[in-house]
Motif scaffolding. Structure first.
Motif, PDB file in Angstrom:
ATOM      1  N   ALA A 128       2.617   7.761  -5.712  1.00  0.00           N
ATOM      2  CA  ALA A 128       2.706   7.219  -7.070  1.00  0.00           C
ATOM      3  C   ALA A 128       3.424   5.871  -7.068  1.00  0.00           C
ATOM      4  O   ALA A 128       3.030   4.941  -7.787  1.00  0.00           O
ATOM      5  N   ALA A 129       4.474   5.728  -6.263  1.00  0.00           N
ATOM      6  CA  ALA A 129       5.195   4.457  -6.185  1.00  0.00           C
ATOM      7  C   ALA A 129       4.312   3.367  -5.581  1.00  0.00           C
ATOM      8  O   ALA A 129       4.312   2.223  -6.050  1.00  0.00           O
TER       9      ALA A 129
ATOM     10  N   PHE B 109       1.025   3.237  -5.713  1.00  0.00           N
ATOM     11  CA  PHE B 109       0.025   2.920  -6.728  1.00  0.00           C
ATOM     12  C   PHE B 109       0.619   1.988  -7.788  1.00  0.00           C
ATOM     13  O   PHE B 109       0.009   0.997  -8.181  1.00  0.00           O
ATOM     14  N   GLY B 110       1.818   2.302  -8.253  1.00  0.00           N
ATOM     15  CA  GLY B 110       2.479   1.452  -9.253  1.00  0.00           C
ATOM     16  C   GLY B 110       2.752   0.061  -8.718  1.00  0.00           C
ATOM     17  O   GLY B 110       2.586  -0.931  -9.438  1.00  0.00           O
ATOM     18  N   LEU B 111       3.147  -0.049  -7.470  1.00  0.00           N
ATOM     19  CA  LEU B 111       3.397  -1.359  -6.867  1.00  0.00           C
ATOM     20  C   LEU B 111       2.101  -2.171  -6.772  1.00  0.00           C
ATOM     21  O   LEU B 111       2.093  -3.363  -7.085  1.00  0.00           O
TER      22      LEU B 111
ATOM     23  N   VAL C  73      -0.613  -1.895  -8.647  1.00  0.00           N
ATOM     24  CA  VAL C  73      -1.054  -2.288  -9.993  1.00  0.00           C
ATOM     25  C   VAL C  73      -0.210  -3.444 -10.510  1.00  0.00           C
ATOM     26  O   VAL C  73      -0.735  -4.413 -11.073  1.00  0.00           O
ATOM     27  N   SER C  74       1.096  -3.386 -10.310  1.00  0.00           N
ATOM     28  CA  SER C  74       1.957  -4.460 -10.813  1.00  0.00           C
ATOM     29  C   SER C  74       1.678  -5.778 -10.087  1.00  0.00           C
ATOM     30  O   SER C  74       1.708  -6.845 -10.700  1.00  0.00           O
TER      31      SER C  74
END
Length: 59
Positions: A18-19, A21-23, A25-26
């Motif tokens: 999840a981390a 994926f978030g990185l 996307v950002s």
């Protein structure tokens, strides 16, 4: 005991994925996206035609 360790490992792996994926996307949102003009077309021509429709249909 083994099941507890497996659950902890799965939870840790889920948090890491999840981390990541978030990185990703950002970073994707932070990139400035631009459109290149067509080859052989000047920037001034592109700016003039930007608001007009090049295709016209005869009725």
């Amino acid at each position: 005991m083994v099941i507890t360790i497996m659950v902890i490992v799965v939870v840790i792996m889920t948090i890491v994925i999840a981390a990541a994926f978030g990185l990703a996307v950002s970073k994707g949102y932070s990139v400035k996206h631009t459109v290149d003009p067509l080859p052989g077309q000047d920037q001034n021509e592109w700016a003039e035609k930007e608001g007009t429709n090049e295709r016209t249909e005869s009725k």
